[in-house]
Motif scaffolding. Sequence first.
Motif, PDB file in Angstrom:
ATOM      1  N   LEU A   4       0.751  -1.347   0.084  1.00 47.88           N
ATOM      2  CA  LEU A   4       0.076  -0.072  -0.311  1.00 47.88           C
ATOM      3  C   LEU A   4       0.892   1.086  -0.141  1.00 47.88           C
ATOM      4  CD1 LEU A   4      -2.613  -1.014   2.651  1.00 47.88           C
ATOM      5  CD2 LEU A   4      -2.973  -1.177   0.271  1.00 47.88           C
ATOM      6  N   ARG A   5       0.553   2.158  -0.784  1.00 41.48           N
ATOM      7  CA  ARG A   5       1.235   3.332  -0.948  1.00 41.48           C
ATOM      8  C   ARG A   5       0.388   4.657  -0.501  1.00 41.48           C
ATOM      9  NH1 ARG A   5       5.780   3.407  -5.661  1.00 41.48           N
ATOM     10  NH2 ARG A   5       6.388   1.216  -5.213  1.00 41.48           N
ATOM     11  N   TYR A   6       0.685   5.356   0.352  1.00 40.83           N
ATOM     12  CA  TYR A   6      -0.225   6.420   0.941  1.00 40.83           C
ATOM     13  C   TYR A   6      -0.099   7.689  -0.035  1.00 40.83           C
ATOM     14  CZ  TYR A   6      -2.192   9.977   4.267  1.00 40.83           C
ATOM     15  OH  TYR A   6      -2.972  10.740   4.735  1.00 40.83           O
ATOM     16  N   ASN A   7      -1.169   8.305  -0.291  1.00 36.46           N
ATOM     17  CA  ASN A   7      -1.525   9.496  -1.262  1.00 36.46           C
ATOM     18  C   ASN A   7      -1.762  10.655  -0.219  1.00 36.46           C
ATOM     19  OD1 ASN A   7      -2.309  11.652  -2.667  1.00 36.46           O
ATOM     20  ND2 ASN A   7      -3.582  10.312  -4.027  1.00 36.46           N
ATOM     21  N   ASP A  12      -5.553   8.995   1.356  1.00 37.45           N
ATOM     22  CA  ASP A  12      -6.027   7.756   0.983  1.00 37.45           C
ATOM     23  C   ASP A  12      -4.782   6.861   0.639  1.00 37.45           C
ATOM     24  OD1 ASP A  12      -7.906   5.983   0.434  1.00 37.45           O
ATOM     25  OD2 ASP A  12      -8.074   6.610  -1.714  1.00 37.45           O
ATOM     26  N   TRP A  13      -5.027   5.570   0.451  1.00 30.36           N
ATOM     27  CA  TRP A  13      -4.191   4.459   0.121  1.00 30.36           C
ATOM     28  C   TRP A  13      -4.369   3.988  -1.219  1.00 30.36           C
ATOM     29  CZ3 TRP A  13      -0.090   3.439   3.309  1.00 30.36           C
ATOM     30  CH2 TRP A  13      -0.127   4.138   4.603  1.00 30.36           C
ATOM     31  N   THR A  14      -3.305   3.578  -1.981  1.00 28.95           N
ATOM     32  CA  THR A  14      -3.126   2.988  -3.365  1.00 28.95           C
ATOM     33  C   THR A  14      -2.833   1.864  -3.339  1.00 28.95           C
ATOM     34  OG1 THR A  14      -2.804   5.304  -4.494  1.00 28.95           O
ATOM     35  CG2 THR A  14      -2.519   3.245  -5.734  1.00 28.95           C
ATOM     36  N   VAL A  16      -0.896  -1.467  -4.530  1.00 27.23           N
ATOM     37  CA  VAL A  16       0.064  -1.793  -5.565  1.00 27.23           C
ATOM     38  C   VAL A  16       0.240  -3.230  -5.716  1.00 27.23           C
ATOM     39  CG1 VAL A  16       2.150  -1.356  -6.517  1.00 27.23           C
ATOM     40  CG2 VAL A  16       1.071   0.495  -5.246  1.00 27.23           C
ATOM     41  N   THR A  73       4.586   3.804   3.134  1.00 24.35           N
ATOM     42  CA  THR A  73       4.137   2.667   2.581  1.00 24.35           C
ATOM     43  C   THR A  73       3.609   1.459   3.733  1.00 24.35           C
ATOM     44  OG1 THR A  73       6.448   1.529   2.674  1.00 24.35           O
ATOM     45  CG2 THR A  73       5.900   2.376   0.631  1.00 24.35           C
ATOM     46  N   TYR A 148     -10.451  -4.783   3.063  1.00 22.15           N
ATOM     47  CA  TYR A 148      -9.480  -3.754   3.064  1.00 22.15           C
ATOM     48  C   TYR A 148      -8.975  -3.258   4.444  1.00 22.15           C
ATOM     49  CZ  TYR A 148     -11.435  -2.677  -1.350  1.00 22.15           C
ATOM     50  OH  TYR A 148     -12.103  -2.354  -2.583  1.00 22.15           O
ATOM     51  N   PRO A 152     -12.257   2.867   2.231  1.00 23.33           N
ATOM     52  CA  PRO A 152     -12.019   3.202   0.712  1.00 23.33           C
ATOM     53  C   PRO A 152     -12.575   4.771   0.885  1.00 23.33           C
ATOM     54  CG  PRO A 152     -12.723   1.049   0.506  1.00 23.33           C
ATOM     55  CD  PRO A 152     -12.922   1.232   1.789  1.00 23.33           C
TER      56      PRO A 152
END
Length: 326
Positions: A4-7, A12-14, A16, A73, A148, A152
């Motif tokens: 998971l990568r933080y935006n 929010d999390w993306t 990957v 991350t 999750y 989301p």
Amino acid sequence: MAELRYNPLLKDWTMVAASRQNRPHMPKDFCPFCPGSGKVPDDYEVHLYHNDFPVLSPNPPKPDDIGGGLYQTKEAYGKCEVVLYSPGHFDTIPDLSRDHIKKLMDLWTKTFVELDQNPNHAYVMIFENRGEEVGVTMPHPHGQVYAYPFIPLKVKTELEACREYFEENQRNMFDDMVAEEKRFEERVLLESEHFIAFIPFFTDYPYGAYIVSKEAKTALTEFTDEEKLELGDMLQELVGGMDQIYDKLFPYMMVMHQRPSNSADSYEDYYRFHIEFYPPLRAHDKIKFNSSSETGGWAAANPTKVEENAEILRQCIKHYTENKGE
């Protein structure tokens, strides 16, 4: 690689998962979801299948050491399940018997319960992608369930809006939404004792229907067997009607919106179980693609008139129900 990568711009999390690039298009003469494939039981009605290419997993690898500062991350913890609707390769929701769709509702509920109880899961989403137009690579009818480790962003935004509305008005937003749709009538598609289906006033998809619980219930686990049968009936009629619009299998994305998991909050006062449909077609051979404005600004745009679409779909549902079983 899965992480998971933080935006930080959206808080929010993306997710990957580079391995998902390797998902195959199935050969025409083989389907792993059909009995006899060796991948599923030879005799089943509905079946829970563990996703071969999960973006979230119970034992995720450590994230790559590439973050730093505001670039965070974390492990892609969670679960990705596949729900097989039927052993029949072409049996979609409208093709199932009433008893069969009740078994599907029960499997959805059982899976929700199991994932909901894990303290590391923050949200359990049940959904279906239908049709090549939305990227489906496996034609055998199925849905999915994701657990999750975060809520989301769209669901979080919806929850916050509903909470604020309740605090300001002391009323549930969904009660007021349903009341307004019933007052206006033209966007209502179906109504039963416990559920109502309509294309909402604000939808950004031409046939973006909602099914909403009329009672203060926030998850599948709160419905009685009778209510599950009723919800299954409405799902069949709605999807069956969609298939009549252009006389072909109607593509869509369908998502069940339920309460979050493992939260101390009580959601009954201000939230409500509902199902949202996002069908991409705006004509028989035209797809509603998102523009730069819609993607870059979340500035939703509907190229059609909701009330006209509701009348078309309402008549198609009527045609489906009158001819069902023939």
